[in-house]
Design a protein around this motif. Structure first.
Motif, PDB file in Angstrom:
ATOM      1  N   ARG A   1      60.468  65.319  77.842  1.00  0.00           N
ATOM      2  CA  ARG A   1      59.716  64.038  77.677  1.00  0.00           C
ATOM      3  C   ARG A   1      60.533  63.144  77.337  1.00  0.00           C
ATOM      4  NH1 ARG A   1      54.559  65.599  75.796  1.00  0.00           N
ATOM      5  NH2 ARG A   1      54.489  67.782  75.011  1.00  0.00           N
TER       6      ARG A   1
ATOM      7  N   ASP B   1      58.139  72.224  60.803  1.00  0.00           N
ATOM      8  CA  ASP B   1      58.082  72.047  59.347  1.00  0.00           C
ATOM      9  C   ASP B   1      56.810  71.433  58.945  1.00  0.00           C
ATOM     10  OD1 ASP B   1      60.542  72.643  59.496  1.00  0.00           O
ATOM     11  OD2 ASP B   1      61.745  70.782  59.456  1.00  0.00           O
TER      12      ASP B   1
ATOM     13  N   ASN C   1      55.501  73.383  73.323  1.00  0.00           N
ATOM     14  CA  ASN C   1      55.591  71.959  74.111  1.00  0.00           C
ATOM     15  C   ASN C   1      54.259  71.338  73.885  1.00  0.00           C
ATOM     16  OD1 ASN C   1      56.327  70.116  76.377  1.00  0.00           O
ATOM     17  ND2 ASN C   1      54.457  70.921  77.282  1.00  0.00           N
ATOM     18  N   LEU C   2      53.367  71.979  73.345  1.00  0.00           N
ATOM     19  CA  LEU C   2      52.114  71.052  72.762  1.00  0.00           C
ATOM     20  C   LEU C   2      52.054  70.206  71.678  1.00  0.00           C
ATOM     21  CD1 LEU C   2      49.534  74.194  73.626  1.00  0.00           C
ATOM     22  CD2 LEU C   2      50.071  72.217  74.843  1.00  0.00           C
TER      23      LEU C   2
ATOM     24  N   GLN D   1      56.093  63.877  81.500  1.00  0.00           N
ATOM     25  CA  GLN D   1      56.830  65.308  81.352  1.00  0.00           C
ATOM     26  C   GLN D   1      57.072  65.864  82.662  1.00  0.00           C
ATOM     27  OE1 GLN D   1      54.693  67.933  78.938  1.00  0.00           O
ATOM     28  NE2 GLN D   1      56.703  68.867  78.323  1.00  0.00           N
TER      29      GLN D   1
ATOM     30  N   VAL E   1      53.738  73.936  83.826  1.00  0.00           N
ATOM     31  CA  VAL E   1      54.713  73.308  82.607  1.00  0.00           C
ATOM     32  C   VAL E   1      55.760  74.382  82.194  1.00  0.00           C
ATOM     33  CG1 VAL E   1      53.624  73.225  80.641  1.00  0.00           C
ATOM     34  CG2 VAL E   1      55.082  71.499  81.161  1.00  0.00           C
TER      35      VAL E   1
ATOM     36  N   ASP F   1      60.813  67.080  84.582  1.00  0.00           N
ATOM     37  CA  ASP F   1      60.732  68.607  84.942  1.00  0.00           C
ATOM     38  C   ASP F   1      60.783  69.240  83.621  1.00  0.00           C
ATOM     39  OD1 ASP F   1      61.334  69.440  87.425  1.00  0.00           O
ATOM     40  OD2 ASP F   1      63.245  69.828  87.188  1.00  0.00           O
TER      41      ASP F   1
ATOM     42  N   ARG G   1      73.669  68.349  87.708  1.00  0.00           N
ATOM     43  CA  ARG G   1      72.465  68.909  88.034  1.00  0.00           C
ATOM     44  C   ARG G   1      71.091  68.325  87.483  1.00  0.00           C
ATOM     45  NH1 ARG G   1      75.912  72.418  84.971  1.00  0.00           N
ATOM     46  NH2 ARG G   1      76.718  74.174  86.195  1.00  0.00           N
ATOM     47  N   ARG G   2      71.575  67.092  86.760  1.00  0.00           N
ATOM     48  CA  ARG G   2      70.292  66.172  86.429  1.00  0.00           C
ATOM     49  C   ARG G   2      70.766  64.903  86.683  1.00  0.00           C
ATOM     50  NH1 ARG G   2      65.830  69.307  84.919  1.00  0.00           N
ATOM     51  NH2 ARG G   2      66.497  71.388  84.840  1.00  0.00           N
TER      52      ARG G   2
ATOM     53  N   LYS H   1      58.474  75.149  84.677  1.00  0.00           N
ATOM     54  CA  LYS H   1      59.486  74.255  84.606  1.00  0.00           C
ATOM     55  C   LYS H   1      60.239  74.641  83.229  1.00  0.00           C
ATOM     56  CE  LYS H   1      57.477  70.589  87.505  1.00  0.00           C
ATOM     57  NZ  LYS H   1      57.292  69.191  87.710  1.00  0.00           N
ATOM     58  N   LEU H   2      59.704  74.476  82.137  1.00  0.00           N
ATOM     59  CA  LEU H   2      60.501  74.696  80.842  1.00  0.00           C
ATOM     60  C   LEU H   2      61.215  76.076  80.895  1.00  0.00           C
ATOM     61  CD1 LEU H   2      57.483  73.971  78.435  1.00  0.00           C
ATOM     62  CD2 LEU H   2      59.418  72.471  78.687  1.00  0.00           C
TER      63      LEU H   2
ATOM     64  N   ALA I   1      82.001  74.434  87.726  1.00  0.00           N
ATOM     65  CA  ALA I   1      81.422  73.109  87.275  1.00  0.00           C
ATOM     66  C   ALA I   1      81.698  72.933  85.825  1.00  0.00           C
ATOM     67  CB  ALA I   1      80.154  72.980  88.086  1.00  0.00           C
TER      68      ALA I   1
ATOM     69  N   ARG J   1      85.500  76.566  71.359  1.00  0.00           N
ATOM     70  CA  ARG J   1      85.486  75.546  72.372  1.00  0.00           C
ATOM     71  C   ARG J   1      86.746  75.103  72.591  1.00  0.00           C
ATOM     72  NH1 ARG J   1      80.585  71.931  74.172  1.00  0.00           N
ATOM     73  NH2 ARG J   1      81.630  70.563  75.474  1.00  0.00           N
TER      74      ARG J   1
ATOM     75  N   THR K   1      74.517  78.057  82.762  1.00  0.00           N
ATOM     76  CA  THR K   1      75.501  77.184  83.184  1.00  0.00           C
ATOM     77  C   THR K   1      76.404  76.449  82.169  1.00  0.00           C
ATOM     78  OG1 THR K   1      73.865  75.379  83.241  1.00  0.00           O
ATOM     79  CG2 THR K   1      73.864  76.444  85.176  1.00  0.00           C
TER      80      THR K   1
ATOM     81  N   LYS L   1      86.219  70.701  59.693  1.00  0.00           N
ATOM     82  CA  LYS L   1      86.474  71.659  58.643  1.00  0.00           C
ATOM     83  C   LYS L   1      87.815  71.321  58.326  1.00  0.00           C
ATOM     84  CE  LYS L   1      83.259  75.383  60.004  1.00  0.00           C
ATOM     85  NZ  LYS L   1      83.182  75.558  61.547  1.00  0.00           N
TER      86      LYS L   1
ATOM     87  N   GLU M   1      68.470  77.577  83.348  1.00  0.00           N
ATOM     88  CA  GLU M   1      69.361  76.831  83.787  1.00  0.00           C
ATOM     89  C   GLU M   1      70.553  76.603  82.600  1.00  0.00           C
ATOM     90  OE1 GLU M   1      68.565  72.831  85.547  1.00  0.00           O
ATOM     91  OE2 GLU M   1      70.059  72.049  84.301  1.00  0.00           O
TER      92      GLU M   1
ATOM     93  N   ASP N   1      82.907  71.915  82.172  1.00  0.00           N
ATOM     94  CA  ASP N   1      83.713  70.947  81.710  1.00  0.00           C
ATOM     95  C   ASP N   1      84.541  71.362  80.257  1.00  0.00           C
ATOM     96  OD1 ASP N   1      81.821  70.468  79.845  1.00  0.00           O
ATOM     97  OD2 ASP N   1      81.680  68.478  80.673  1.00  0.00           O
TER      98      ASP N   1
ATOM     99  N   MET O   1      82.942  63.475  75.868  1.00  0.00           N
ATOM    100  CA  MET O   1      83.690  63.190  77.225  1.00  0.00           C
ATOM    101  C   MET O   1      82.940  62.208  78.102  1.00  0.00           C
ATOM    102  SD  MET O   1      85.303  65.965  79.628  1.00  0.00           S
ATOM    103  CE  MET O   1      84.022  67.005  78.955  1.00  0.00           C
TER     104      MET O   1
ATOM    105  N   ASP P   1      83.375  77.809  65.786  1.00  0.00           N
ATOM    106  CA  ASP P   1      81.959  78.157  65.173  1.00  0.00           C
ATOM    107  C   ASP P   1      81.608  79.404  64.993  1.00  0.00           C
ATOM    108  OD1 ASP P   1      81.201  78.052  68.086  1.00  0.00           O
ATOM    109  OD2 ASP P   1      79.100  78.520  67.302  1.00  0.00           O
TER     110      ASP P   1
ATOM    111  N   THR Q   1      79.116  66.909  90.532  1.00  0.00           N
ATOM    112  CA  THR Q   1      78.090  68.035  90.398  1.00  0.00           C
ATOM    113  C   THR Q   1      77.198  67.864  89.358  1.00  0.00           C
ATOM    114  OG1 THR Q   1      79.767  69.055  89.070  1.00  0.00           O
ATOM    115  CG2 THR Q   1      79.912  69.539  91.278  1.00  0.00           C
TER     116      THR Q   1
ATOM    117  N   ARG R   1      64.277  75.442  83.145  1.00  0.00           N
ATOM    118  CA  ARG R   1      65.348  74.651  82.164  1.00  0.00           C
ATOM    119  C   ARG R   1      66.213  75.442  81.314  1.00  0.00           C
ATOM    120  NH1 ARG R   1      68.760  71.052  81.661  1.00  0.00           N
ATOM    121  NH2 ARG R   1      68.576  69.959  79.922  1.00  0.00           N
TER     122      ARG R   1
END
Lengths: 390, 372
Positions: free
Chosen positions: A75, B288, B265-266, A68, B309, A72, A27-28, B312-313, B35, B100, B323, A240, B319, B37, A1, B87, A25, B316
């Motif tokens: 990467r 893998d 993350n490393l 990074q 970090v 936030d 968020r990012r 922050k992760l 908010a 969905r 949401t 499907k 979030e 969609d 969309m 699904d 709105t 995220r």
């Protein structure tokens, strides 16, 4: 969309094109950059892949950790296609300036983290033709060792402002993204590559085991027949209710995974229909895979056309995913803000037009059942069948 | 004062939601996300009483494949014609069917869930074909998924069996047994239906009540999930590093999620895996690539350098879980299917209030590698 408010704000010949998408709105902030590629020989393709591997390790402006941190925890993601490069940045809501600064650092003023060129070469070889979908390009790799000068020269050949389309999708800000970018562009340098320290040697990656069967339809430019081919691709391979699912999975029991994509090519697109099997008996003969699809097309009724149109609506209006367009070498586009912003940049770079969802979908509706069947048969009959993997 | 203000703000930030437990013990949750969609409608079927055993390994997965097709094998066809998508997923604790759709299509989505719930009697030939498809599915699993299955089996024995199943066992399944299992498994006390998105709470709840309210209990016996660890250590094989965790409600679980995200993350291209559950489980990080020495990375790196970090992760991760309608419905549905009293807020709060000391301890708990 696709978000509805899109503005193309800078299209001067010696500048990058900037498309702003304002969301109420967000968020990012999503910053997507498409860099159209010039003609590259095999050697330059490998050099470009090596340059991208180095870019991900940090720039003169920002180390990998700083990038990074500013994004936030995310990467930058860089994908290489045959006709363009995608640079994807997703930052915090108020992070437009930082994200554009990172983009500027990546596309200009990059500092390559390099001591061992062999390490970059190894990564470059993995990048070229090793992604799930990019395997279908069956790319050749120039085996001779690269030099630093070649990587630098290719980098400078590819990253040119007037070949870049940037989409910034986020909240309105006091300084608009176009102004931010243009201010940065004033410091654009024609040649600017710096080498420093060594990266770690990349780990060995296993080859993908099971066999993939792919039908590669003839390549074509987006134009008059494009919408009919797109609807036929969806009827054949998306969802499907598709012919691939009904035929290769439900009737034949050959595969668990079957899907389609449009590979970007220099002149346009190439539809690919793929199925994966672990049973060698299923791939002893490949022609039956084509025949099974042709038989399925013969059974299509108006319901199949309705399903394909409904699915297209689902992809581009309801965000159900499974777009035939690629988001990276490994996956097709999703409906994430980044992928939506990327589609705007890519479609503009590819066709010179802003992607407008309603207009795009209305183009698909003009294909009737007979035209749909004829187009699908043409795609399948004219396809080259390839076998990838063991 | 400051604490009170913060608490009030937190309350204001909570999206409106309504949880309803019907007299037949089915659970409904509708969460309004203005908010968003799209709308996610998810049915979660608690299958703790029917967990995989070696003799029935994959029955739930096989049922998921059959029921997702609908009574006439054309459910996907009908949904896709409307731009909707179904699904399905089988986890160790439950089976999920998700749709969905757009807000105007919620009624259709709930009808489709009703279609999924209708018991089907399949043929022996159907079972043979679908077992082969599952054989293909198994063969295509990512290396990480296979290593994860190994780790679970090692940690929890038969009660940690992966949900994919054994095609040889499945091909011998009896159609009537399968149908009976489905009828028992979908007894209302095992059902949780979650709707998340830009929807009106009360009318949506009513729609779901109409679907689930009339269902009658099939069996009065509800067996609680039983996943006891056989041992506390796993053999050193594979390119996965894991940490055993207790309930999702324990602070240590939140700390291990944060540490797992930071460790992942490393190394670029790494997987992170955790499914919230009230019974013990694993937080897994892996790749893998076989050559990664996870223990070395964990020992070499100072966790204090990665706390920032990690926060922050985690932000995220939270979030996304709170949401995105599909994530919201999955997080809540997964827990509600286990017990109507389970809510993810404890986990989210533990993640928000994570201390560097908790993080340090959690980091050290990733000390066992699995390598193929």
């Amino acid at each position: 969309m696709i978000l509805s408010l899109a503005f193309v704000l800078a299209t001067q010949a010696d500048q990058a094109t900037v498309i702003e998408v304002r969301s109420m709105t967000p968020r990012r902030v999503a910053v997507e950059c498409v860099v159209k590629l010039p003609e590259l020989n095999l050697r330059e393709e490998k050099a470009l892949a090596a340059a991208i591997a180095a870019m991900e390790m940090g720039t003169r402006r920002h180390s990998a950790d700083t990038m990074q941190d500013l994004l936030d925890g995310q990467r930058p993601e860089i994908s290489q296609f045959t006709d363009h490069i995608r640079i994807s940045l997703l930052g915090p809501r108020d992070g437009t300036s930082s994200a554009l600064s990172i983009l500027f650092g990546l596309t200009n003023q990059t500092g390559f983290e390099l001591k061992s060129i062999a390490a970059l070469e190894a990564t470059a070889k993995e990048r070229i033709g090793q992604g799930y979908w990019s395997r279908f390009y069956q790319a050749k790799i120039d085996g001779r060792a690269l030099t630093i000068g070649e990587i630098e020269a290719t980098y400078n050949k590819v990253f040119r402002r007037n070949q870049m389309v940037i989409t910034v999708s986020g909240a309105p800000s006091t300084v608009e993204p176009t102004q931010m970018w243009q201010a940065m562009e004033r410091n654009w340098q024609k040649r600017n590559v710096l080498f420093r320290e060594a990266p770690s040697v990349p780990a060995e990656v296993d080859a993908y085991g099971p066999t993939t069967v792919g039908l590669k339809a003839p390549e074509f430019a987006w134009g008059g027949q494009g919408p009919a081919r797109l609807l036929a691709t969806i009827a054949l391979g998306s969802g499907k209710g598709s012919a691939l699912f009904h035929s290769w999975r439900q009737r034949k029991g050959w595969t668990y995974v079957q899907e389609c994509a449009w590979l970007p090519t220099k002149s346009g697109f190439q539809p690919v229909f793929a199925g994966i099997t672990a049973n060698p008996a299923n791939v002893a003969e490949l022609e039956p895979w084509r025949v099974a699809l042709l038989e399925e097309i013969e059974r299509w009724t108006e319901e199949d056309r309705t399903r394909a149109l409904g699915f297209a609506n689902g992809i581009w209006k309801n965000g159900i995913g499974f777009s035939p367009f690629l988001g990276s070498a490994d996956r097709t586009l999703t409906t994430s803000p980044s992928d939506q912003a990327y589609l705007l940049a890519y479609w503009f770079a590819k066709t010179g037009a802003v992607f407008e969802t309603d207009r795009f979908l209305s183009l698909l509706e003009s294909t009737d059942l007979e035209a749909l069947k004829a187009t699908a048969k043409e795609l399948v009959s004219g396809a080259e069948i390839v076998r990838i993997g063991s | 004062m400051i604490l009170a203000a913060t608490f009030l703000l937190a309350l204001q930030a909570e999206p409106p939601r309504l949880r309803t437990q019907l007299p037949n013990r089915a659970t409904i949750l509708v969460e309004r996300l203005p908010a968003a969609d799209y709308v996610s409608v998810q049915l979660w079927i608690n299958s703790a009483s029917f967990s995989d055993r070696f003799s029935t390994h994959g029955y739930r997965h096989l049922l998921e494949h059959f029921q997702a097709k609908g009574f006439d094998n054309r459910l996907d066809y009908r949904l896709e014609s409307k731009g909707m998508l179904l699904d399905a997923e089988t986890t160790r604790d439950a089976i999920k069917f998700g749709i969905r759709c757009q807000p105007s299509q919620v009624r259709l989505a709930i009808q489709a869930i009703g279609d999924v719930l209708r018991p089907r009697l399949v043929s022996k030939t159907d079972i043979e074909i679908e077992s082969n498809i599952i054989r293909e599915e198994l063969a295509l699993r990512a290396a990480f998924s296979q290593l994860s299955a190994d780790a679970w089996l090692k940690a929890f024995g038969e009660s940690g069996l992966d949900p994919y199943g054994n095609p040889d066992v499945l091909s011998k399944a009896d159609p009537t047994d399968l149908q009976n299992t489905w009828v028992e498994m979908t007894s209302p006390e095992n059902l949780a239906l979650v709707v998340a998105g830009n929807v009106e709470i009360d009318p949506t709840t009513e729609l779901v009540k109409n679907l689930l309210g009339a269902r009658k209990a099939v069996s009065s016996v509800t067996v609680k999930a039983d996943r006891r660890g056989l041992n506390d250590t796993m053999a050193k094989r594979g390119s996965v590093i894991a940490s055993k965790v207790g309930s999702f409600r324990e602070p240590g679980t939140a700390a291990r999620i944060a540490a797992g995200l930071a460790i992942a993350n490393l190394v670029p291209g790494t997987y992170f895996q955790y499914g919230p559950s009230n019974v013990p489980g694993l937080v897994l990080v892996g790749s893998d690539e076989k050559s990664i020495n996870w223990v070395d990375i964990v020992v070499r790196e100072n966790p204090d350098n990665h706390f920032s970090v990690a926060k922050k992760l985690v932000d995220r991760w939270v979030e996304i879980q709170t949401t995105d309608p599909a994530k919201v419905a999955a997080l809540r549905g997964r827990l509600l299917a286990q017990s109507p009293s389970l809510r993810p807020e404890t986990l989210l709060e533990n993640l928000r209030t994570l201390t560097v000391e908790q993080f340090r301890d959690a980091w050290k708990s990733f000390n066992v590698e699995v390598r193929s």
